[in-house]
Design a protein around this motif. Sequence first.
Motif, PDB file in Angstrom:
ATOM      1  N   LEU A   1       3.590   0.910   2.809  1.00 19.18           N
ATOM      2  CA  LEU A   1       3.296  -0.072   3.845  1.00 19.18           C
ATOM      3  C   LEU A   1       3.132  -1.451   3.237  1.00 19.18           C
ATOM      4  O   LEU A   1       2.396  -1.625   2.270  1.00 19.18           O
ATOM      5  CB  LEU A   1       2.014   0.306   4.584  1.00 19.18           C
ATOM      6  CG  LEU A   1       2.061   1.606   5.377  1.00 19.18           C
ATOM      7  CD1 LEU A   1       0.662   2.011   5.806  1.00 19.18           C
ATOM      8  CD2 LEU A   1       2.942   1.464   6.594  1.00 19.18           C
TER       9      LEU A   1
ATOM     10  N   TYR B   1       0.849  -1.181   0.000  1.00 18.69           N
ATOM     11  CA  TYR B   1       0.000   0.000   0.000  1.00 18.69           C
ATOM     12  C   TYR B   1       0.894   1.244   0.000  1.00 18.69           C
ATOM     13  O   TYR B   1       2.016   1.223   0.488  1.00 18.69           O
ATOM     14  CB  TYR B   1      -0.854   0.069   1.269  1.00 18.69           C
ATOM     15  CG  TYR B   1      -1.992  -0.909   1.330  1.00 18.69           C
ATOM     16  CD1 TYR B   1      -1.802  -2.205   1.791  1.00 18.69           C
ATOM     17  CD2 TYR B   1      -3.277  -0.525   0.944  1.00 18.69           C
ATOM     18  CE1 TYR B   1      -2.862  -3.098   1.851  1.00 18.69           C
ATOM     19  CE2 TYR B   1      -4.340  -1.409   1.007  1.00 18.69           C
ATOM     20  CZ  TYR B   1      -4.123  -2.698   1.463  1.00 18.69           C
ATOM     21  OH  TYR B   1      -5.177  -3.572   1.522  1.00 18.69           O
TER      22      TYR B   1
ATOM     23  N   GLN C   1       0.471   5.311   1.379  1.00 20.23           N
ATOM     24  CA  GLN C   1      -0.365   6.140   2.229  1.00 20.23           C
ATOM     25  C   GLN C   1       0.013   7.588   2.034  1.00 20.23           C
ATOM     26  O   GLN C   1       1.169   7.972   2.214  1.00 20.23           O
ATOM     27  CB  GLN C   1      -0.184   5.746   3.705  1.00 20.23           C
ATOM     28  CG  GLN C   1      -1.045   6.537   4.648  1.00 20.23           C
ATOM     29  CD  GLN C   1      -0.808   6.170   6.093  1.00 20.23           C
ATOM     30  OE1 GLN C   1       0.171   5.511   6.430  1.00 20.23           O
ATOM     31  NE2 GLN C   1      -1.719   6.553   6.971  1.00 20.23           N
TER      32      GLN C   1
ATOM     33  N   GLY D   1      -5.724   8.337   2.405  1.00 18.67           N
ATOM     34  CA  GLY D   1      -5.797   7.053   3.099  1.00 18.67           C
ATOM     35  C   GLY D   1      -4.803   6.052   2.539  1.00 18.67           C
ATOM     36  O   GLY D   1      -3.745   6.421   2.020  1.00 18.67           O
ATOM     37  N   LEU D   2      -5.151   4.779   2.638  1.00 19.86           N
ATOM     38  CA  LEU D   2      -4.307   3.698   2.132  1.00 19.86           C
ATOM     39  C   LEU D   2      -4.823   3.263   0.771  1.00 19.86           C
ATOM     40  O   LEU D   2      -6.013   2.992   0.610  1.00 19.86           O
ATOM     41  CB  LEU D   2      -4.346   2.503   3.083  1.00 19.86           C
ATOM     42  CG  LEU D   2      -3.430   2.548   4.291  1.00 19.86           C
ATOM     43  CD1 LEU D   2      -3.952   3.526   5.330  1.00 19.86           C
ATOM     44  CD2 LEU D   2      -3.290   1.166   4.896  1.00 19.86           C
TER      45      LEU D   2
ATOM     46  N   MET E   1       4.559   7.314   1.954  1.00 19.57           N
ATOM     47  CA  MET E   1       4.804   6.242   2.919  1.00 19.57           C
ATOM     48  C   MET E   1       4.321   4.939   2.284  1.00 19.57           C
ATOM     49  O   MET E   1       3.179   4.862   1.815  1.00 19.57           O
ATOM     50  CB  MET E   1       4.045   6.501   4.213  1.00 19.57           C
ATOM     51  CG  MET E   1       4.027   5.322   5.166  1.00 19.57           C
ATOM     52  SD  MET E   1       5.616   4.996   5.937  1.00 19.57           S
ATOM     53  CE  MET E   1       5.341   5.829   7.504  1.00 19.57           C
TER      54      MET E   1
END
Lengths: 112, 115
Positions: A90, A35, A37, A42-43, A88
């Motif tokens: 993830l 993912y 972000q 959001g994700l 970011m």
Amino acid sequence: DVKVTQSSRYLVKRTGEKVFLECVQDMDHENMFWYRQDPGLGLRLIYFSYDVKMKEKGDIPEGYSVSREKKERFSLILESASTNQTSMYLCASSPRTLGGYTFGSGTRLTVV
Amino acid sequence: AQSVAQPEDQVNVAEGNPLTVKCTYSVSGNPYLFWYVQYPNRGLQFLLKYITGDNLVKGSYGFEAEFNKSQTSFHLKKPSALVSDSALYFCAVQTAADSWGKFQFGAGTQVVVTP
């Protein structure tokens, strides 16, 4: 303690570089996910994999590719990094059956 | 298609007061519902989940959530908030209708607890 490990917490790369983000899980999970972000968004799912050498596009796969040569490792590749890929990132894993995700600590990538 | 809504971008609460973070969902079939928390520059940490059974679910750090099928809600609650609860909270839903068990995440709610 079971976990998902992302190889880097912070990365700074130059525009046009090929970037590898690595993720390793020790839970023998079948599913792995990448993912990104971003504030206000959001994700968003980039790619996921449900088995070794298998991959599926998520919602925003453009500009990315993935590799899963071993069950425990799922790599995200930015073929030619661009500034709009600053984010970011993830990684998560889950068992094949319905259940929760386990997330890594995240990699904050800055492309300059 | 499944979806999750977190109607509040931010929730502000004084330390010691009750904390509620709202989540509603829309799915085909039975939902599996989750709450995660994210501290700055960290990954998401699991708080609690509802799969089946008792509608009131208790989780980590004193949090609980109530599954309400008629209102399609899964609000996160804590009776007495701490400053250390300040973080970003995500609701997520999963169903058997998705072949790969992918989550649908809400947009997240920033919780700010003031001393």
